[in-house]
Design a protein around this motif. Sequence first.
Motif, PDB file in Angstrom:
ATOM      1  N   TYR A  26       3.912  -9.304  -1.104  1.00 49.21           N
ATOM      2  CA  TYR A  26       4.781  -9.746  -0.138  1.00 49.21           C
ATOM      3  C   TYR A  26       6.115  -9.041  -0.369  1.00 49.21           C
ATOM      4  O   TYR A  26       7.198  -9.767   0.021  1.00 49.21           O
TER       5      TYR A  26
ATOM      6  N   PHE B  93       6.297 -20.491  -9.560  1.00 50.52           N
ATOM      7  CA  PHE B  93       5.320 -20.505  -8.420  1.00 50.52           C
ATOM      8  C   PHE B  93       4.010 -19.971  -8.931  1.00 50.52           C
ATOM      9  O   PHE B  93       3.929 -19.329  -9.846  1.00 50.52           O
TER      10      PHE B  93
ATOM     11  N   PRO C 117      -3.543 -11.874   2.625  1.00 49.73           N
ATOM     12  CA  PRO C 117      -3.491 -13.607   2.565  1.00 49.73           C
ATOM     13  C   PRO C 117      -2.167 -13.928   1.962  1.00 49.73           C
ATOM     14  O   PRO C 117      -1.704 -13.357   0.741  1.00 49.73           O
ATOM     15  N   ILE C 118      -1.982 -15.111   2.259  1.00 52.70           N
ATOM     16  CA  ILE C 118      -0.712 -15.982   1.527  1.00 52.70           C
ATOM     17  C   ILE C 118      -1.092 -17.408   1.868  1.00 52.70           C
ATOM     18  O   ILE C 118      -1.607 -17.944   2.460  1.00 52.70           O
ATOM     19  N   SER C 119      -0.600 -17.869   0.270  1.00 55.12           N
ATOM     20  CA  SER C 119      -0.940 -19.294   0.367  1.00 55.12           C
ATOM     21  C   SER C 119       0.061 -19.918   1.227  1.00 55.12           C
ATOM     22  O   SER C 119       1.205 -19.789   1.254  1.00 55.12           O
TER      23      SER C 119
ATOM     24  N   ASP D 154       1.788 -22.546  -0.682  1.00 54.34           N
ATOM     25  CA  ASP D 154       2.838 -22.195  -1.410  1.00 54.34           C
ATOM     26  C   ASP D 154       3.796 -21.253  -1.483  1.00 54.34           C
ATOM     27  O   ASP D 154       4.886 -21.348  -1.459  1.00 54.34           O
ATOM     28  N   ALA D 155       2.921 -20.006  -1.385  1.00 52.59           N
ATOM     29  CA  ALA D 155       3.926 -18.870  -1.233  1.00 52.59           C
ATOM     30  C   ALA D 155       4.415 -18.749   0.061  1.00 52.59           C
ATOM     31  O   ALA D 155       5.837 -18.180   0.170  1.00 52.59           O
TER      32      ALA D 155
ATOM     33  N   ILE E 188       9.174 -18.907   4.550  1.00 57.82           N
ATOM     34  CA  ILE E 188       8.577 -18.196   6.016  1.00 57.82           C
ATOM     35  C   ILE E 188       8.514 -19.506   6.587  1.00 57.82           C
ATOM     36  O   ILE E 188       8.644 -19.168   8.003  1.00 57.82           O
TER      37      ILE E 188
ATOM     38  N   PHE F 272       2.229  -9.748  -6.820  1.00 58.35           N
ATOM     39  CA  PHE F 272       2.942 -10.563  -5.962  1.00 58.35           C
ATOM     40  C   PHE F 272       3.933  -9.710  -5.191  1.00 58.35           C
ATOM     41  O   PHE F 272       4.003  -9.920  -3.835  1.00 58.35           O
TER      42      PHE F 272
ATOM     43  N   GLU G  33       7.536 -20.917  -0.570  1.00 60.99           N
ATOM     44  CA  GLU G  33       8.322 -20.270  -1.533  1.00 60.99           C
ATOM     45  C   GLU G  33       9.430 -19.055  -1.002  1.00 60.99           C
ATOM     46  O   GLU G  33      10.370 -18.933  -1.282  1.00 60.99           O
ATOM     47  N   LEU G  34       8.790 -18.353  -0.058  1.00 70.99           N
ATOM     48  CA  LEU G  34       9.193 -17.339   0.379  1.00 70.99           C
ATOM     49  C   LEU G  34      10.071 -17.637   1.720  1.00 70.99           C
ATOM     50  O   LEU G  34      10.554 -16.899   2.633  1.00 70.99           O
TER      51      LEU G  34
ATOM     52  N   ILE H 270      -0.001 -12.311   6.102  1.00 72.15           N
ATOM     53  CA  ILE H 270       1.195 -11.987   6.871  1.00 72.15           C
ATOM     54  C   ILE H 270       1.046 -10.584   7.596  1.00 72.15           C
ATOM     55  O   ILE H 270       0.107  -9.627   7.406  1.00 72.15           O
TER      56      ILE H 270
ATOM     57  N   SER I 120      -6.594 -19.210  -2.099  1.00 74.15           N
ATOM     58  CA  SER I 120      -5.911 -20.405  -1.855  1.00 74.15           C
ATOM     59  C   SER I 120      -6.638 -21.579  -2.379  1.00 74.15           C
ATOM     60  O   SER I 120      -7.760 -21.695  -2.728  1.00 74.15           O
TER      61      SER I 120
ATOM     62  N   TYR J 171       9.011  -9.472   2.166  1.00 73.10           N
ATOM     63  CA  TYR J 171       9.650 -10.608   2.140  1.00 73.10           C
ATOM     64  C   TYR J 171      10.487 -10.878   0.558  1.00 73.10           C
ATOM     65  O   TYR J 171      11.257 -12.053   0.437  1.00 73.10           O
ATOM     66  N   VAL J 172      10.343 -10.151  -0.446  1.00 76.80           N
ATOM     67  CA  VAL J 172      11.092 -10.381  -1.803  1.00 76.80           C
ATOM     68  C   VAL J 172      11.387  -9.051  -2.089  1.00 76.80           C
ATOM     69  O   VAL J 172      10.868  -7.996  -1.830  1.00 76.80           O
TER      70      VAL J 172
ATOM     71  N   TYR K 200       3.517 -25.575   7.986  1.00 78.84           N
ATOM     72  CA  TYR K 200       2.346 -25.107   7.514  1.00 78.84           C
ATOM     73  C   TYR K 200       1.202 -26.231   8.018  1.00 78.84           C
ATOM     74  O   TYR K 200      -0.053 -25.708   8.510  1.00 78.84           O
TER      75      TYR K 200
END
Lengths: 228, 228
Positions: B111, B124, A138-140, A142-143, A149, B107, A146-147, A129, B140, B114-115, A155
């Motif tokens: 992030y 999660f 880095p972001i998976s 799933d994340a 985005i 987390f 979940e968020l 991000i 990941s 975003y949260v 994806y």
Amino acid sequence: MELKYQGKTKDVYQLEDGPLLLKFKDDVTGENGVFDPGANTVGLTIDGAGRAGLSLTTFFYKKLNAIEVPTHFISSDIENATMTVKPATVFGKGLEVICRFRAVGSFLRRYGAYVEEGQKLESFVEVTIKDDDRLDPPISADALTELQILSLEEYETLKQRTVEISNFVKAELAKKGLELYDIKLEFGRDAETGEILLIDEISGGNMRAYKGSEYIEPLQLEKIMLSK
Amino acid sequence: MELKYQGKTKDVYQLEDGPLLLKFKDDVTGENGVFDPGANTVGLTIDGAGRAGLSLTTFFYKKLNAIEVPTHFISSDIENATMTVKPATVFGKGLEVICRFRAVGSFLRRYGAYVEEGQKLESFVEVTIKDDDRLDPPISADALTELQILSLEEYETLKQRTVEISNFVKAELAKKGLELYDIKLEFGRDAETGEILLIDEISGGNMRAYKGSEYIEPLQLEKIMLSK
């Protein structure tokens, strides 16, 4: 024409009839006076860097449009260092999608317990991000979902497109005897249709290229790629 | 009995007939004298911490074995702070699988754009690699398979088990009026059969629990959970 956004290396203007105009600046990212595409700060100004980045970007976008990869590119004016593009909204506050063919950079810093420097990777895709304060974490998948985005379907589209585009760029570099180690791409949703588009630039500043064991700097890369 | 491995909070011995014996120590992770389950360094020693961690671990493992979740647990001896377990090999150099019900800790640090702090998350799951030098980076599913740490099928099993076990623990905490914010689990492959097993401990040091808005420290959590 209205200035919409001032970026580190580009300014964005709204054109009257819909499209945006991107003005490529001569500011490049880096630290301590060294051009480093991975850096988050603008380190120096190099005369002609904007036009060089735009020239290579135009080179790739024209080829990608020709093979019908959806992109935001409409046209460019190298002399004035501007590119006209379709407006697109980014995912969340912006994502970078990285495709790695060799383990270097932040991948190596994170997973050095499991890979050798420069080890080959299989068109490995990861997303980070855009968040300077948090060092672009880095972001998976799933994340990301979940968020909220993006959706899992989006994806999968990003991932497939990234593999396709990155391998296309890799093949173009190979024609000039260069090896692409990694590349970062950006995507957005077409402001009108919602279609996923490749956006931003595709220049030396977005990728790491080597000639044998020698790292090729962004401006040098642009020179080699655009030479006849 | 042979000492196989000295950990930060546990020592591991090889028993003659196959199983391992884990000796729970009174050393706990933390910094500046404060017990912090998320820390990588052993910060202090608390009399009885080993037995308390083992008591809660035993409580959960007996319940999990009763509902046929595969674990490494065989038996425990609270008095001597030891647990007998099936030998298992870890994935790579060890993974932590985290299940988050609220956005806190690393987390939130990653992030936070975003949260909100404490925002609810839907069971999660994320994985981090155990690597003190690199501050346990997240990884990941794609990177885990690319680096051959596990197969995609094993990843899906880990993820499903993690959701199941974490929700089980969450429900047990809820019985005592506590809310589970997050929990980290470890898994391994049964050294004999290759079956995926839950391993290591399940104690206050593996989770963050709250009573209303009040954070419950690990030793306090163990006391509440084991009170009649």
